[in-house]
Design a protein around this motif. Structure first.
Motif, short mmCIF file in Angstrom:
data_model
loop_
_atom_site.label_atom_id
_atom_site.label_comp_id
_atom_site.label_asym_id
_atom_site.label_seq_id
_atom_site.Cartn_x
_atom_site.Cartn_y
_atom_site.Cartn_z
N HIS A 189 5.77 18.52 -6.11
CA HIS A 189 5.94 18.15 -4.70
C HIS A 189 6.32 16.68 -4.56
CE1 HIS A 189 1.91 16.66 -5.57
NE2 HIS A 189 2.02 15.90 -4.50
N HIS A 233 6.12 13.47 -1.08
CA HIS A 233 5.61 13.24 0.28
C HIS A 233 6.05 11.88 0.81
CE1 HIS A 233 2.64 11.58 -2.42
NE2 HIS A 233 2.28 12.78 -2.80
N GLU A 236 1.45 7.27 -3.31
CA GLU A 236 0.23 7.90 -3.84
C GLU A 236 -0.36 7.06 -4.96
OE1 GLU A 236 0.45 12.10 -4.79
OE2 GLU A 236 -0.48 11.80 -6.74
N HIS A 242 6.74 14.76 -8.24
CA HIS A 242 5.75 14.59 -9.31
C HIS A 242 4.91 15.83 -9.54
CE1 HIS A 242 4.08 12.97 -5.51
NE2 HIS A 242 2.93 13.49 -5.90
MN MN Z 1 1.27 13.88 -4.49
#
Ligand code: MN
Ligand code: MN
Length: 425
Positions: free
Chosen positions: A136, A138, A142, A181
């Motif tokens: 995924h 986003h 992160e 990732h």
């Molecule tokens: Mn992630």
């Protein structure tokens, strides 16, 4: 260690057998704590004046949630120095519902649970051996720390170069927003980790998924894009996988050999935080500070892993650039946050709790347990910064310091003269 329900009950029964009510006991503890701020006699006088806590005033003959009171006595019976309402500074992952799927679970503490926390949000996740968090990407950056066990992580840069590594307890990773990732549990029992995102309203249920990109693109485009037939399209996952079981991967060496020249070597997306030499070490504890100066890819999020010895404190300080989001890993502590308008709030914290400090607000943390306290200070910034109250006082000329603090110079200069981060020195 979080006390079990059994020890909680035993403790509260023990207190109830004493002549004083339990609440009186908590009030007395708060009073004893007040001694830290001056002589006991002065504290008691001010306590009586300010809080009206004379005699039976603080007793509570009605119902009580004894479990909550034991875990967080300061929340209900604050020290007399607390004042007003600076908003919530505490939440716990142990109140956040877990989304459980075959292969693990996830739950989150975001702005929805802790509304003032607009900068950062946290996700706590478990992957059993071999299980994947589906590939995924986003909108948020992160930052992550492995709390237990081992995982294989990979990330691809927009230029097509890959990074691949195995992470163990105390190791970090950092994946920039939009970079695709993967995370896969390794070993006998997989892993558990904490993810921190630089968007307060981030939701782990709202990420871009490999499965959904292909499931919601027409078979004609899929055929033109990948060459997969309509029959093959029908075999693709029709909906998200999210967390799912899978066989363990090949060795790291074998997967690196497969990637060969496509392996990115100049950027390193993992970092050994727990194993690094402490940035600061005193008798009171240790701090390991990781920002983009030591972990260059970590441009959006900075962190400090703080260990406080029993009785020690994280000194009175503030951060001049950003709010602070905390994750409590181990031990017990108490934090006081003092902000504008004379508002101050004290809460107790245990493992798996989340703390929040508004940007610039003064704060201090005390180890109230019998073992080391370990917690993470997290910041939405590329550069860690803090201001030490002791250091500032030490740099005030005598007359300036005296005029403000109303103490004799000799008393003022007894305070530590430098930033110690952790006290005692
Ligand atoms: Mn992630
Ligand atoms: Mn801080």
């Amino acid at each position: 260690m979080i006390p079990t329900a059994e020890t909680e009950v035993a403790k509260s029964e023990e207190v109830e057998r004493k002549p004083l009510s339990r609440r009186m006991f908590v009030g007395a503890a708060a009073l004893a704590g007040a001694g830290l701020f001056g002589t006991q006699a002065v504290a008691q006088t001010r306590q009586e004046q300010l809080a009206g806590r004379k005699g039976n005033s603080a007793s509570d003959p009605g119902p009580e949630n004894k479990g909550l009171l034991e875990m967080n006595p300061s929340a209900n019976m604050p020290p007399f120095t607390d004042h007003g309402n600076p908003g919530p500074i505490w939440y716990s992952f142990d109140l956040a519902p877990k989304r459980v799927q075959a292969g693990g679970w996830t739950h989150q503490v975001t702005q929805r649970e802790l509304p003032p926390s607009r900068d950062l949000a946290g996700v706590n996740m478990r992957l059993t051996s071999g299980s994947f968090r589906e590939l995924h990407w986003h909108t948020a950056n992160e930052w992550a720390i492995m709390l237990s066990g081992k995982a294989r992580v990979s990330v691809m840069q927009p230029d097509g170069k890959m990074f691949l590594d195995d992470v163990e307890t105390g190791d970090l990773w950092y994946f920039p927003a939009g970079y695709p990732h993967s995370i896969q549990g390794l070993g006998e029992d997989g892993c558990e980790f904490l993810l921190v995102f630089d968007e307060g309203a981030f939701s782990e249920d709202d990420t871009f998924l490999l499965s959904e990109f292909v499931a919601h693109t027409s078979p004609e485009i899929i055929e033109k894009n990948m060459g997969w037939t309509r029959g093959q399209f029908d075999e693709l996952p029709p909906t998200e996988l999210y967390i799912f079981e899978a066989p363990l991967p090949d060795s790291l060496e074998a997967e690196k050999r497969f990637l060969g020249a496509n392996l990115e070597t100049e950027n390193k997306y993992t970092f050994k935080m727990a194993a690094m030499t402490p940035t600061k070490k005193t008798a009171g504890g240790e701090a390991r500070i990781v920002d983009s100066t030591v972990f260059p890819v970590s441009k959006g999020i900075a962190a400090a892993m703080v260990t406080i010895r029993p009785g020690g404190i994280r000194e009175m300080h503030w951060h001049p650039n950003v709010s602070e989001w905390q994750y409590w890993i181990k031990g017990k502590g108490r934090m006081t946050v003092v902000t504008t308008g004379a508002t101050a709030r004290t809460m107790d914290f245990n493992a798996n709790d989340v703390g929040y400090v508004p940007s610039m607000a003064g704060h201090s943390i005390e180890n109230t347990g019998t073992e080391d306290l370990v917690f993470l200070e997290m910041f939405k910034t590329d550069r860690y910064q803090d201001v030490s109250l002791n250091q500032w006082i030490a740099r005030m000329p005598d007359k300036m310091a005296q005029a403000h603090l109303k103490l004799a110079t000799a008393a003022i200069r007894k305070a530590p003269q430098e930033k110690n981060v952790l006290l005692p020195r």
